[in-house]
Scaffold this active site. Structure first.
Site, PDB file in Angstrom:
ATOM      1  N   TYR A 150      15.625  80.539 102.949  1.00  0.00           N
ATOM      2  CA  TYR A 150      14.779  81.733 104.170  1.00  0.00           C
ATOM      3  C   TYR A 150      15.753  82.232 105.258  1.00  0.00           C
ATOM      4  CZ  TYR A 150      11.630  81.847 107.287  1.00  0.00           C
ATOM      5  OH  TYR A 150      10.173  82.925 108.430  1.00  0.00           O
ATOM      6  N   TYR A 160      11.228  75.382 112.159  1.00  0.00           N
ATOM      7  CA  TYR A 160      11.886  75.009 110.889  1.00  0.00           C
ATOM      8  C   TYR A 160      12.886  73.825 110.378  1.00  0.00           C
ATOM      9  CZ  TYR A 160      13.071  77.429 105.906  1.00  0.00           C
ATOM     10  OH  TYR A 160      13.445  77.386 104.605  1.00  0.00           O
TER      11      TYR A 160
HETATM   12  P1  NAI Z   1       7.260  73.786  96.643  1.00  0.00           P
HETATM   13  O1  NAI Z   1       6.850  72.729  96.973  1.00  0.00           O
HETATM   14  O2  NAI Z   1       7.012  74.681  95.116  1.00  0.00           O
HETATM   15  O3  NAI Z   1       8.846  73.625  95.197  1.00  0.00           O
HETATM   16  C1  NAI Z   1       9.417  72.407  96.167  1.00  0.00           C
HETATM   17  C2  NAI Z   1      10.361  71.884  94.857  1.00  0.00           C
HETATM   18  O4  NAI Z   1      11.243  71.012  94.672  1.00  0.00           O
HETATM   19  C3  NAI Z   1       9.100  70.651  94.269  1.00  0.00           C
HETATM   20  O5  NAI Z   1       8.488  71.667  93.312  1.00  0.00           O
HETATM   21  C4  NAI Z   1       9.419  69.917  94.510  1.00  0.00           C
HETATM   22  O6  NAI Z   1       9.572  68.722  93.343  1.00  0.00           O
HETATM   23  C5  NAI Z   1      10.942  69.816  94.592  1.00  0.00           C
HETATM   24  N1  NAI Z   1      12.279  68.329  94.515  1.00  0.00           N
HETATM   25  C6  NAI Z   1      12.473  68.603  95.783  1.00  0.00           C
HETATM   26  N2  NAI Z   1      13.010  67.215  96.043  1.00  0.00           N
HETATM   27  C7  NAI Z   1      13.417  67.444  94.797  1.00  0.00           C
HETATM   28  C8  NAI Z   1      14.840  66.310  93.887  1.00  0.00           C
HETATM   29  N3  NAI Z   1      15.397  65.614  94.370  1.00  0.00           N
HETATM   30  N4  NAI Z   1      15.229  66.809  92.850  1.00  0.00           N
HETATM   31  C9  NAI Z   1      14.415  67.603  92.219  1.00  0.00           C
HETATM   32  N5  NAI Z   1      13.519  68.483  92.609  1.00  0.00           N
HETATM   33  C10 NAI Z   1      13.037  68.431  94.047  1.00  0.00           C
HETATM   34  O7  NAI Z   1       7.793  75.516  97.513  1.00  0.00           O
HETATM   35  P2  NAI Z   1       8.239  75.657  96.674  1.00  0.00           P
HETATM   36  O8  NAI Z   1       8.500  77.182  98.639  1.00  0.00           O
HETATM   37  O9  NAI Z   1       8.242  76.701  95.745  1.00  0.00           O
HETATM   38  O10 NAI Z   1      10.583  76.206  97.378  1.00  0.00           O
HETATM   39  C11 NAI Z   1      11.183  76.685  96.312  1.00  0.00           C
HETATM   40  C12 NAI Z   1      12.133  77.196  96.775  1.00  0.00           C
HETATM   41  O11 NAI Z   1      11.831  77.974  97.548  1.00  0.00           O
HETATM   42  C13 NAI Z   1      12.928  76.117  98.190  1.00  0.00           C
HETATM   43  O12 NAI Z   1      13.611  76.492  98.318  1.00  0.00           O
HETATM   44  C14 NAI Z   1      12.223  76.893  99.466  1.00  0.00           C
HETATM   45  O13 NAI Z   1      12.987  76.386 100.650  1.00  0.00           O
HETATM   46  C15 NAI Z   1      12.153  78.566  99.460  1.00  0.00           C
HETATM   47  N6  NAI Z   1      11.299  79.385  99.834  1.00  0.00           N
HETATM   48  C16 NAI Z   1      10.566  78.646 100.403  1.00  0.00           C
HETATM   49  C17 NAI Z   1       9.982  79.862 101.158  1.00  0.00           C
HETATM   50  C18 NAI Z   1       8.319  79.542 101.559  1.00  0.00           C
HETATM   51  O14 NAI Z   1       7.708  79.471 102.470  1.00  0.00           O
HETATM   52  N7  NAI Z   1       7.567  78.665 100.570  1.00  0.00           N
HETATM   53  C19 NAI Z   1      10.112  80.826 102.031  1.00  0.00           C
HETATM   54  C20 NAI Z   1      11.572  80.986 101.398  1.00  0.00           C
HETATM   55  C21 NAI Z   1      12.470  79.833 100.776  1.00  0.00           C
END
Ligand code: NAI
Length: 270
Positions: A150, A160
């Site tokens: 991000y 953030y």
């Molecule tokens: P999400 O909550 O669906 O995905 C985050 C994932 O990280 C989850 O599946 C969670 O179980 C996993 N996770 C957390 N701790 C963990 C661990 N110890 N071992 C393995 N997996 C673990 O949310 P999202 O938004 O789909 O996030 C995916 C990526 O996209 C992240 O890197 C997030 O920072 C990034 N992102 C998200 C944005 C948003 O606005 N939602 C914007 C830009 C980037």
């Protein structure tokens, strides 16, 4: 519409938690483009049970791995190598978490235990994944790795919190590995800097509604959706982008290069 861009390719998709997850869409889109995948997430996420739905739909095994554990990441790659009878062609890195954000601790009052844990999950995990992959020779020649990030890595978005620091490190780790894995095996490593998106992780950020509406108004094309992010990720996994590496690639409808928009000016004049 599918183009068979990933026909015959094999990949690992980290971080699909539920249907809102960006990784969920990447998994679906990769399979629609002809790939075979392995799904992985932390044991606690697997216990929520939703991932089984996706696994069935994608005909993919689910291998549990907490990305902060060397042993679990090693086990993931060992089992994946067995499953595919060989290495993978692409990896999506999507794990992220900040306990400081989750507990509502202001950036000026962070708890460093929480900071360490968040950094380990959100940034160092990419290093661990790639170091383990290299040790086990688990990524094929001309493979592609993409991690989600991000713009708070470059610019301050107060709520953030420490995730901005985590993302800055994640992007640096991607660049470093892009060099080392590129020289060794022509593997490319990039980060995709996505618009704010309504997901479990995204909605955890304080004031997220204001945040997402502002980004929408500040982007000439509007915010990019998770489906569009998946489209973009698939192009990076395909053979059409073989020479793109070590880049932080903005997938944000133009937000990152916009000074101001008419919509924001009008809002300010109210
Ligand atoms: P999400 O909550 O669906 O995905 C985050 C994932 O990280 C989850 O599946 C969670 O179980 C996993 N996770 C957390 N701790 C963990 C661990 N110890 N071992 C393995 N997996 C673990 O949310 P999202 O938004 O789909 O996030 C995916 C990526 O996209 C992240 O890197 C997030 O920072 C990034 N992102 C998200 C944005 C948003 O606005 N939602 C914007 C830009 C980037």
């Amino acid at each position: 519409m599918a183009y068979n861009l990933l026909k015959g390719k094999k990949g690992i998709v980290f971080g699909a938690l539920n249907e809102q997850s960006i990784a969920w869409k990447v998994a679906q889109r990769s399979v629609a483009e002809g790939a075979a995948i392995v799904l992985t997430n932390a044991p606690i996420a697997l216990r929520m049970g939703e991932l089984n739905k996706l696994a069935e739909e994608c005909n993919a095994p689910v291998i549990s791995a907490d990305v902060t554990s060397n042993d679990e990441v090693k086990n993931l790659f060992t089992k994946t190598l067995e499953h595919f009878n060989g290495g993978v062609d692409f990896i999506l890195h999507a794990p992220a978490m900040s306990i400081n954000v989750r507990k509502g601790l202001h950036y000026t009052k962070n708890n460093y235990e929480f900071t360490h844990k968040g950094l380990d999950i959100s940034a160092l995990s990419l290093h661990r994944v790639l170091q383990t992959a290299m040790e086990l020779d688990a990524i094929n020649e001309w493979g592609s790795v993409a991690a989600l990030t991000y713009i708070a890595a470059q610019r301050i978005f107060p709520d953030y919190n420490d995730m901005g620091d985590n993302k800055a490190m994640l992007e640096s780790i991607a660049r470093n590995w892009g060099y080392h894995y590129g020289v060794k095996k022509h593997v490319r490593v990039n980060t995709i800097s996505q618009s704010p998106t309504r997901t479990t992780a995204g909605s955890g950020v304080k004031g997220f509604d204001g945040f997402i509406n502002y980004a929408e108004k500040m982007s000439p094309l509007g915010n990019a959706t998770s489906d569009q992010c998946a489209d973009y990720a698939v192009t990076l996994f395909s053979d059409l982008t073989r020479m793109v590496t070590m880049q932080n690639l903005f997938h944000d409808g133009g937000f990152s290069f916009t000074g101001v928009t008419q919509a924001v000016i009008e809002q300010m004049e109210k």
